[in-house]
Enzyme design. Structure first.
Site, short mmCIF file in Angstrom:
data_model
loop_
_atom_site.label_atom_id
_atom_site.label_comp_id
_atom_site.label_asym_id
_atom_site.label_seq_id
_atom_site.Cartn_x
_atom_site.Cartn_y
_atom_site.Cartn_z
N TYR A 188 12.93 22.49 -25.04
CA TYR A 188 12.37 21.29 -24.39
C TYR A 188 10.93 21.58 -24.03
O TYR A 188 10.62 22.64 -23.47
CB TYR A 188 13.16 20.95 -23.12
CG TYR A 188 12.63 19.78 -22.34
CD1 TYR A 188 12.07 19.96 -21.08
CD2 TYR A 188 12.68 18.48 -22.84
CE1 TYR A 188 11.58 18.88 -20.34
CE2 TYR A 188 12.20 17.40 -22.11
CZ TYR A 188 11.65 17.60 -20.86
OH TYR A 188 11.16 16.53 -20.14
N ASP A 241 5.32 27.88 -25.58
CA ASP A 241 5.48 27.06 -24.38
C ASP A 241 6.04 27.97 -23.29
O ASP A 241 7.24 28.22 -23.24
CB ASP A 241 6.42 25.88 -24.68
CG ASP A 241 6.66 25.05 -23.43
OD1 ASP A 241 7.26 23.95 -23.57
OD2 ASP A 241 6.27 25.48 -22.33
N LYS A 264 4.81 25.24 -13.76
CA LYS A 264 5.77 25.76 -12.77
C LYS A 264 5.14 26.82 -11.85
O LYS A 264 4.42 26.49 -10.90
CB LYS A 264 7.03 26.25 -13.47
CG LYS A 264 7.78 25.09 -14.20
CD LYS A 264 9.04 25.58 -14.87
CE LYS A 264 9.63 24.51 -15.77
NZ LYS A 264 10.48 23.54 -15.06
P1 KE4 Z 1 7.24 19.12 -16.73
O1 KE4 Z 1 6.58 17.95 -17.42
O2 KE4 Z 1 8.65 18.79 -16.26
O3 KE4 Z 1 6.38 19.72 -15.63
O4 KE4 Z 1 7.39 20.29 -17.81
C1 KE4 Z 1 8.04 20.04 -19.02
C2 KE4 Z 1 8.51 21.36 -19.58
C3 KE4 Z 1 7.82 21.92 -20.64
N1 KE4 Z 1 8.19 23.10 -21.18
C4 KE4 Z 1 9.26 23.78 -20.69
C5 KE4 Z 1 9.64 25.07 -21.32
C6 KE4 Z 1 10.00 23.26 -19.61
O5 KE4 Z 1 11.06 23.94 -19.14
C7 KE4 Z 1 9.62 22.03 -19.04
C8 KE4 Z 1 10.40 21.39 -17.91
N2 KE4 Z 1 11.60 22.04 -17.53
C9 KE4 Z 1 12.62 21.20 -16.93
C10 KE4 Z 1 13.80 22.12 -16.63
N3 KE4 Z 1 14.73 22.16 -17.70
C11 KE4 Z 1 12.12 20.48 -15.74
C12 KE4 Z 1 13.20 19.85 -14.89
C13 KE4 Z 1 13.20 18.35 -15.00
O6 KE4 Z 1 13.01 17.81 -16.12
O7 KE4 Z 1 13.42 17.71 -13.95
#
Ligand code: KE4
Length: 438
Positions: A153, A248, A276
């Site tokens: 993701y 990523d 994060k």
């Molecule tokens: P954000 O747009 O949520 O800040 O980041 C997206 C993203 C991009 N790349 C990786 C490897 C990520 O894990 C994420 C976001 N992770 C999720 C957890 N599985 C965020 C939690 C959520 O979507 O509420």
């Protein structure tokens, strides 16, 4: 009726009432879908506050927290130095839309820490970081296609909301309404941990692929480490076929090592996305990499990307305080030791309960799969027993341990998870695995 008994319903009465109000006003009652607890068949608790490894819900119940905001809070909740930095920055103003020294300071820390990053741009979310880095890869190479792994993701930008569709070459098709097929047709999907699939898709679409984007340690199908040689293989194949390699590291950056997974495994991508931990819990993410690429980003170059709150001073302050704490001697050794104790204890508890699990860990990031066979990719992850996960999750929550409410999320450990917290977790896990034999 949810899986809660009457007394449990009393225990969560305030959360239940609060969630009803939230649902009336927001889709699913949440600001991000996973928080709605759809995968575990109950309503979420509403949190009042956090301190260290503990969060407290509005009914006054405390939980040892392995969500940690899905990764950012590597120092735990409301860590003193981070709070002080945010407060001091807030007293000088929340946002300016003008350069501040804090951005340059955090940029220096990131450039010094992350091997691939020579130049960096701050944005507000991991989605924005990956979306922007992909635009840069396409603009810099003049090639339209990207390659991603099923189960990884990278945020919710249109071109990344894809699932394997028909067609021999696993052409991406939209995984969400509202995403035009014209966009996802430029996204090619391959299985994680499969170098033959990479070679095959590179050959089939030679000269059309701008980049391959990958989580160097997959954290969004549970935690799945790269197979031995996988990351080096990606580097070699990207060099052979003139494709940019993008890590990523939104989740793994500063989590699994101070320099991220690329430092841990010794593989240098061309572009890196971060998030994060670098914001210490405030909205902050970044993309960076080779200077010859990053200098093509506006206003140095023609590839446009912008953001009102990018480089926000409060987020910079929280990120700087967090990363400065992570520079202290022994921090990652402490995280390794406590996480290893947790891992060993979970294995013992599952074995005692007779529940087959497949447990992964890289540093303070863990994956617990209810599976009697190894999990190395998304197809295998999908075969896990999610009913057992839900039963385990609900038992853990009722016993004061809060996990991410889905099999396909990772556990995170902070420096605030001390021996007492780990022991309480393992005591609860013994009950959780007993409940999971469904
Ligand atoms: P954000 O747009 O949520 O800040 O980041 C997206 C993203 C991009 N790349 C990786 C490897 C990520 O894990 C994420 C976001 N992770 C999720 C957890 N599985 C965020 C939690 C959520 O979507 O509420």
């Amino acid at each position: 009726m949810t899986s809660q008994t009457t007394t449990q319903a009393d225990r969560y009465a305030q959360s239940t009432a609060a969630f009803a109000k939230a649902r009336a006003l927001m889709p699913g009652g949440v600001s991000s879908p996973v928080r709605a607890y759809k995968a575990v068949g109950r309503e979420p608790v509403t949190v009042r506050c956090g301190k260290g490894a503990i969060v407290t819900d509005i009914d006054g119940q405390e939980y040892i927290d392995y969500v940690l905001s899905y990764g950012p809070l590597i120092l735990g909740h409301a860590e003193e130095s981070v709070l002080a930095a945010i407060s001091k920055a807030a007293g000088r103003g929340a946002s300016f839309g003008m350069p501040t020294e804090a951005e340059t300071q955090l940029a220096q820390v990131v450039v010094d820490a992350v091997p691939s990053v020579e130049v960096v741009r701050f944005v507000n979310s991991g989605t924005e970081a990956v979306m922007s880095a992909i635009r840069l890869a396409r603009g810099a190479t003049g090639k339209p296609k990207i390659v991603k792994c099923t189960g990884c993701y990278h945020g919710h930008s249109d071109g990344l909301l894809v699932q394997a569709g028909s067609g021999a070459t696993t052409l991406g098709v939209p995984s969400s309404p509202g995403v035009p097929e014209a966009i996802t047709s430029n996204t090619l999907l391959i299985p994680y941990n499969d170098l033959d699939a990479v070679r095959s898709v590179f050959k089939e679409h030679a000269n059309q692929i701008a980049c391959l984007v990958v989580e160097p340690i997959a954290g969004n199908m549970g935690c799945i480490p790269p197979a031995p040689g996988y990351l080096q293989g990606l580097r070699d194949l990207c060099d052979e076929f003139d494709v940019l390699l993008m890590f990523d590291e939104v989740m793994t950056g500063f989590r699994v090592a101070y320099g991220g997974a690329q430092a841990l495994y010794g593989i240098t991508p061309d572009l890196t996305c971060l998030g994060k931990v670098i914001g210490g819990g405030l909205p902050c993410a970044a993309y960076g990499g080779r200077e010859d690429l990053m200098r093509q980003v506006s206003p140095d170059g023609p590839i446009y990307q912008a953001g009102t709150l990018s480089g926000n001073p409060l987020a910079m302050a929280a990120g700087l305080a967090t990363l400065e704490s992570l520079q202290e001697d022994g921090v990652y050794e402490q995280l390794e030791a406590s996480s290893a104790t947790l891992e060993a204890g979970l294995r013992d508890a599952a074995s005692t309960a007779g529940v087959p699990i497949y447990l992964t860990r890289v540093g303070s990031m863990l994956g617990l799969f209810f599976s009697d066979s190894p999990i190395t990719n998304y197809e295998q992850a999908l075969a896990c027993n999610t009913d057992r996960f839900a039963a385990f999750f609900n038992s853990m929550l009722d016993n004061g341990i809060i996990l991410a409410p889905a099999q396909y999320e990772a556990w995170f450990v902070s420096t605030a998870h001390d021996e007492t917290a780990i022991k309480k977790t393992l005591d609860a896990a013994a009950l959780g695995f007993a409940a999971a034999i469904v």
